[in-house]
Enzyme design. Sequence first.
Site, PDB file in Angstrom:
ATOM      1  N   ASP A 228       1.919  34.846  74.200  1.00 13.51           N
ATOM      2  CA  ASP A 228       1.504  36.463  73.401  1.00 13.51           C
ATOM      3  C   ASP A 228       1.337  38.094  73.853  1.00 13.51           C
ATOM      4  OD1 ASP A 228       0.478  34.262  70.891  1.00 13.51           O
ATOM      5  OD2 ASP A 228      -1.983  33.923  71.764  1.00 13.51           O
ATOM      6  N   ALA A 229       3.053  37.723  74.458  1.00 12.80           N
ATOM      7  CA  ALA A 229       3.007  38.634  75.031  1.00 12.80           C
ATOM      8  C   ALA A 229       4.468  39.434  74.617  1.00 12.80           C
ATOM      9  CB  ALA A 229       3.523  38.817  76.508  1.00 12.80           C
TER      10      ALA A 229
END
Length: 284
Positions: A228-229
Amino acid sequence: MTTAKLLLHCPDKPGILAEVTDFITVNKGNIIYLDQYVDHVENIFFMRIEWELQEFLVPQEKIEDYFETLYAQKYGMSFRLYFSDVKPRMAIFVSKMSHCLFDMLARYTAGEWNVEIPLIISNHPDLQHVAERFGIPFYLFPITKETKEEQEQKEMELLKKYKVDFIVLARYMQVISENMINAYPNKIINIHHSFLPAFVGAKPYHAAFERGVKIIGATSHYVTTELDAGPIIEQDVVRITHKDAVEDLVNKGKDLEKIVLSRAVQKHIERKVLAYKNKTVIFS
Protein backbone atom coordinates in the site's frame (compact mmCIF):
# COMPACT_ATOMS: atom_id res chain seq x y z
CA MET A 1 -8.82 8.33 -36.84
CA THR A 2 -5.75 6.58 -35.44
CA THR A 3 -3.54 8.64 -33.16
CA ALA A 4 -0.16 8.13 -31.50
CA LYS A 5 0.37 8.95 -27.83
CA LEU A 6 3.90 9.59 -26.59
CA LEU A 7 4.78 9.86 -22.90
CA LEU A 8 8.34 10.67 -21.89
CA HIS A 9 10.57 11.95 -19.14
CA CYS A 10 14.24 12.97 -19.11
CA PRO A 11 16.65 15.44 -17.52
CA ASP A 12 15.39 18.95 -18.27
CA LYS A 13 17.30 20.79 -21.00
CA PRO A 14 16.43 23.66 -23.34
CA GLY A 15 14.94 22.66 -26.69
CA ILE A 16 13.29 19.33 -25.88
CA LEU A 17 9.73 20.53 -26.41
CA ALA A 18 10.65 22.22 -29.69
CA GLU A 19 12.47 19.16 -31.03
CA VAL A 20 9.66 16.73 -30.24
CA THR A 21 6.95 18.93 -31.74
CA ASP A 22 9.17 19.63 -34.76
CA PHE A 23 9.59 15.87 -35.33
CA ILE A 24 5.81 15.54 -35.55
CA THR A 25 5.00 18.64 -37.60
CA VAL A 26 7.84 18.16 -40.11
CA ASN A 27 6.48 14.69 -40.79
CA LYS A 28 2.97 16.13 -41.31
CA GLY A 29 1.48 14.96 -38.05
CA ASN A 30 -1.41 16.99 -36.63
CA ILE A 31 -0.89 17.54 -32.88
CA ILE A 32 -4.18 17.30 -30.97
CA TYR A 33 -2.89 17.19 -27.38
CA LEU A 34 0.19 18.54 -25.65
CA ASP A 35 0.99 18.77 -21.95
CA GLN A 36 4.33 19.13 -20.22
CA TYR A 37 5.68 19.65 -16.74
CA VAL A 38 9.10 20.29 -15.17
CA ASP A 39 9.97 19.02 -11.70
CA HIS A 40 12.45 21.70 -10.66
CA VAL A 41 13.52 19.77 -7.55
CA GLU A 42 14.53 16.68 -9.53
CA ASN A 43 15.23 18.69 -12.71
CA ILE A 44 13.12 16.25 -14.74
CA PHE A 45 11.05 17.13 -17.82
CA PHE A 46 7.74 15.26 -18.32
CA MET A 47 5.66 15.35 -21.49
CA ARG A 48 2.60 13.79 -23.11
CA ILE A 49 1.81 14.48 -26.73
CA GLU A 50 -0.78 13.00 -29.10
CA TRP A 51 -1.04 13.40 -32.85
CA GLU A 52 -3.04 12.10 -35.79
CA LEU A 53 -1.38 9.55 -38.06
CA GLN A 54 -3.51 9.93 -41.20
CA GLU A 55 -0.94 12.06 -43.07
CA PHE A 56 2.10 11.17 -40.96
CA LEU A 57 5.10 10.35 -43.15
CA VAL A 58 6.79 7.89 -40.79
CA PRO A 59 5.14 4.42 -40.92
CA GLN A 60 3.40 3.51 -37.67
CA GLU A 61 5.66 0.52 -37.06
CA LYS A 62 8.79 2.67 -37.49
CA ILE A 63 7.92 5.62 -35.22
CA GLU A 64 9.40 4.09 -32.06
CA ASP A 65 12.72 3.29 -33.78
CA TYR A 66 12.93 6.76 -35.30
CA PHE A 67 12.23 8.47 -31.99
CA GLU A 68 14.69 6.28 -30.07
CA THR A 69 17.49 7.01 -32.55
CA LEU A 70 16.87 10.73 -33.12
CA TYR A 71 15.82 11.96 -29.67
CA ALA A 72 15.74 9.42 -26.84
CA GLN A 73 19.44 8.65 -27.03
CA LYS A 74 20.32 12.32 -27.43
CA TYR A 75 18.39 13.51 -24.36
CA GLY A 76 18.53 10.39 -22.18
CA MET A 77 14.77 9.91 -22.47
CA SER A 78 12.61 7.15 -21.11
CA PHE A 79 9.49 7.01 -23.27
CA ARG A 80 6.43 4.92 -24.08
CA LEU A 81 4.52 5.02 -27.35
CA TYR A 82 0.90 3.93 -27.73
CA PHE A 83 -1.58 3.86 -30.61
CA SER A 84 -5.32 4.42 -30.34
CA ASP A 85 -6.14 1.47 -32.61
CA VAL A 86 -4.51 -0.97 -30.15
CA LYS A 87 -6.79 -1.64 -27.18
CA PRO A 88 -5.01 -2.47 -23.90
CA ARG A 89 -6.02 -5.80 -22.36
CA MET A 90 -7.06 -5.65 -18.72
CA ALA A 91 -7.45 -8.53 -16.26
CA ILE A 92 -9.63 -8.04 -13.19
CA PHE A 93 -8.82 -9.77 -9.89
CA VAL A 94 -11.66 -10.04 -7.34
CA SER A 95 -12.46 -11.83 -4.09
CA LYS A 96 -15.98 -11.54 -2.63
CA MET A 97 -16.91 -7.84 -2.79
CA SER A 98 -18.73 -6.92 -5.99
CA HIS A 99 -19.19 -3.12 -6.00
CA CYS A 100 -15.97 -2.23 -7.86
CA LEU A 101 -16.40 -5.13 -10.29
CA PHE A 102 -19.96 -4.15 -11.24
CA ASP A 103 -18.96 -0.52 -11.74
CA MET A 104 -16.08 -1.36 -14.08
CA LEU A 105 -18.06 -3.91 -16.08
CA ALA A 106 -20.91 -1.43 -16.50
CA ARG A 107 -18.51 1.17 -17.90
CA TYR A 108 -16.90 -1.47 -20.11
CA THR A 109 -20.15 -2.74 -21.60
CA ALA A 110 -21.39 0.84 -22.08
CA GLY A 111 -18.37 1.48 -24.29
CA GLU A 112 -16.89 4.16 -22.02
CA TRP A 113 -13.43 2.55 -22.01
CA ASN A 114 -11.18 1.73 -24.97
CA VAL A 115 -10.11 -1.56 -23.40
CA GLU A 116 -10.57 -5.31 -23.62
CA ILE A 117 -11.35 -7.45 -20.55
CA PRO A 118 -10.51 -11.01 -21.59
CA LEU A 119 -10.80 -12.61 -18.14
CA ILE A 120 -11.63 -12.28 -14.46
CA ILE A 121 -9.55 -14.11 -11.82
CA SER A 122 -10.65 -14.82 -8.26
CA ASN A 123 -9.62 -16.72 -5.17
CA HIS A 124 -13.31 -17.33 -4.32
CA PRO A 125 -16.26 -18.59 -6.42
CA ASP A 126 -18.72 -15.96 -5.12
CA LEU A 127 -18.61 -13.60 -8.12
CA GLN A 128 -18.56 -16.14 -10.93
CA HIS A 129 -22.21 -15.34 -11.67
CA VAL A 130 -21.24 -11.71 -12.34
CA ALA A 131 -18.62 -12.71 -14.89
CA GLU A 132 -21.11 -15.04 -16.55
CA ARG A 133 -23.72 -12.27 -16.71
CA PHE A 134 -21.27 -10.08 -18.63
CA GLY A 135 -19.97 -12.95 -20.77
CA ILE A 136 -16.38 -12.81 -19.49
CA PRO A 137 -14.37 -15.98 -18.71
CA PHE A 138 -13.97 -16.53 -14.95
CA TYR A 139 -11.03 -18.45 -13.49
CA LEU A 140 -10.95 -19.67 -9.90
CA PHE A 141 -7.65 -20.06 -8.05
CA PRO A 142 -8.28 -20.89 -4.35
CA ILE A 143 -5.27 -19.73 -2.37
CA THR A 144 -3.84 -20.89 0.93
CA LYS A 145 -0.49 -20.11 2.49
CA GLU A 146 0.80 -23.45 1.21
CA THR A 147 -0.54 -23.10 -2.36
CA LYS A 148 -0.04 -19.37 -2.96
CA GLU A 149 3.18 -19.60 -4.97
CA GLU A 150 1.92 -22.43 -7.17
CA GLN A 151 -1.47 -20.81 -7.80
CA GLU A 152 0.05 -17.44 -8.64
CA GLN A 153 2.36 -19.08 -11.15
CA LYS A 154 -0.71 -20.58 -12.84
CA GLU A 155 -2.33 -17.13 -12.84
CA MET A 156 0.70 -15.60 -14.52
CA GLU A 157 0.68 -18.30 -17.19
CA LEU A 158 -2.98 -17.50 -17.84
CA LEU A 159 -2.27 -13.76 -18.03
CA LYS A 160 0.45 -14.44 -20.58
CA LYS A 161 -1.88 -16.68 -22.59
CA TYR A 162 -4.49 -13.90 -22.76
CA LYS A 163 -1.81 -11.27 -23.54
CA VAL A 164 -2.84 -9.11 -20.59
CA ASP A 165 -1.27 -5.64 -20.47
CA PHE A 166 -2.33 -4.58 -16.97
CA ILE A 167 -4.23 -5.82 -13.91
CA VAL A 168 -6.89 -4.20 -11.74
CA LEU A 169 -7.40 -5.43 -8.18
CA ALA A 170 -11.11 -4.85 -7.56
CA ARG A 171 -11.01 -5.45 -3.80
CA TYR A 172 -8.88 -8.55 -4.29
CA MET A 173 -7.98 -9.63 -0.77
CA GLN A 174 -4.61 -11.24 -1.41
CA VAL A 175 -1.14 -9.72 -1.27
CA ILE A 176 0.44 -9.84 -4.73
CA SER A 177 3.87 -11.49 -4.76
CA GLU A 178 7.07 -9.73 -5.74
CA ASN A 179 7.34 -12.04 -8.75
CA MET A 180 4.06 -10.81 -10.26
CA ILE A 181 4.72 -7.19 -9.34
CA ASN A 182 8.07 -7.30 -11.15
CA ALA A 183 6.36 -8.84 -14.18
CA TYR A 184 3.86 -5.94 -14.30
CA PRO A 185 5.71 -2.82 -13.06
CA ASN A 186 3.28 0.10 -12.63
CA LYS A 187 0.68 -2.07 -14.35
CA ILE A 188 -1.20 -3.39 -11.31
CA ILE A 189 -3.82 -0.95 -10.00
CA ASN A 190 -5.24 -1.34 -6.50
CA ILE A 191 -7.96 0.42 -4.49
CA HIS A 192 -7.49 1.16 -0.81
CA HIS A 193 -10.31 2.00 1.56
CA SER A 194 -8.83 5.23 2.90
CA PHE A 195 -6.35 7.99 2.40
CA LEU A 196 -2.93 6.42 2.81
CA PRO A 197 -1.66 5.85 5.40
CA ALA A 198 -4.73 5.51 7.62
CA PHE A 199 -6.79 2.94 9.46
CA VAL A 200 -5.38 -0.53 8.96
CA GLY A 201 -6.85 -3.96 9.58
CA ALA A 202 -9.91 -5.88 8.45
CA LYS A 203 -12.53 -3.37 9.64
CA PRO A 204 -11.31 0.13 8.70
CA TYR A 205 -14.79 1.70 8.71
CA HIS A 206 -15.48 0.40 12.21
CA ALA A 207 -12.19 1.94 13.35
CA ALA A 208 -13.08 5.21 11.60
CA PHE A 209 -16.51 5.21 13.27
CA GLU A 210 -15.01 4.67 16.72
CA ARG A 211 -12.54 7.48 16.12
CA GLY A 212 -15.32 9.86 15.11
CA VAL A 213 -13.81 10.86 11.78
CA LYS A 214 -15.35 13.68 9.75
CA ILE A 215 -14.20 12.45 6.35
CA ILE A 216 -13.41 9.06 4.88
CA GLY A 217 -11.39 8.54 1.74
CA ALA A 218 -10.28 6.12 -0.94
CA THR A 219 -6.94 5.85 -2.71
CA SER A 220 -6.07 4.09 -5.96
CA HIS A 221 -2.42 3.38 -6.60
CA TYR A 222 0.02 1.19 -8.48
CA VAL A 223 1.12 -1.88 -6.56
CA THR A 224 4.75 -2.12 -5.46
CA THR A 225 6.61 -4.55 -3.25
CA GLU A 226 6.02 -2.20 -0.30
CA LEU A 227 2.43 -2.85 0.80
CA ASP A 228 0.00 0.00 0.00
CA ALA A 229 2.87 2.39 -0.69
CA GLY A 230 2.96 2.56 -4.49
CA PRO A 231 2.57 5.66 -6.70
CA ILE A 232 -0.85 7.22 -6.12
CA ILE A 233 -3.10 7.73 -9.17
CA GLU A 234 -6.38 9.00 -7.70
CA GLN A 235 -7.87 9.96 -4.32
CA ASP A 236 -11.13 11.38 -3.04
CA VAL A 237 -13.10 11.90 0.19
CA VAL A 238 -16.69 12.08 1.42
CA ARG A 239 -17.88 13.86 4.55
CA ILE A 240 -19.14 12.02 7.61
CA THR A 241 -21.30 13.30 10.49
CA HIS A 242 -22.18 12.02 13.95
CA LYS A 243 -25.49 10.79 12.50
CA ASP A 244 -23.76 8.21 10.27
CA ALA A 245 -23.76 4.64 11.56
CA VAL A 246 -21.10 2.07 10.65
CA GLU A 247 -23.36 0.83 7.85
CA ASP A 248 -23.52 4.36 6.42
CA LEU A 249 -19.74 4.60 6.45
CA VAL A 250 -19.45 1.25 4.70
CA ASN A 251 -21.94 2.25 1.98
CA LYS A 252 -20.39 5.67 1.44
CA GLY A 253 -16.97 4.02 1.38
CA LYS A 254 -18.04 1.51 -1.27
CA ASP A 255 -19.41 4.28 -3.49
CA LEU A 256 -16.16 6.18 -3.12
CA GLU A 257 -13.98 3.13 -3.77
CA LYS A 258 -15.64 2.24 -7.06
CA ILE A 259 -15.54 5.84 -8.31
CA VAL A 260 -11.89 6.38 -7.37
CA LEU A 261 -10.82 3.02 -8.83
CA SER A 262 -12.66 3.64 -12.10
CA ARG A 263 -11.13 7.12 -12.40
CA ALA A 264 -7.67 5.61 -11.95
CA VAL A 265 -8.33 2.86 -14.49
CA GLN A 266 -9.65 5.39 -17.00
CA LYS A 267 -6.53 7.55 -16.62
CA HIS A 268 -4.36 4.48 -17.16
CA ILE A 269 -6.33 3.40 -20.24
CA GLU A 270 -6.11 6.91 -21.68
CA ARG A 271 -2.33 6.87 -21.12
CA LYS A 272 -2.41 9.95 -18.90
CA VAL A 273 -0.34 8.55 -16.02
CA LEU A 274 3.44 8.72 -15.94
CA ALA A 275 5.06 7.10 -12.92
CA TYR A 276 8.47 8.36 -11.82
CA LYS A 277 10.14 6.93 -8.71
CA ASN A 278 7.26 6.64 -6.22
CA LYS A 279 5.13 9.49 -7.58
CA THR A 280 2.91 10.00 -10.59
CA VAL A 281 2.44 12.83 -13.05
CA ILE A 282 -1.24 12.88 -14.05
CA PHE A 283 -1.74 14.72 -17.33
CA SER A 284 -4.99 16.62 -17.79
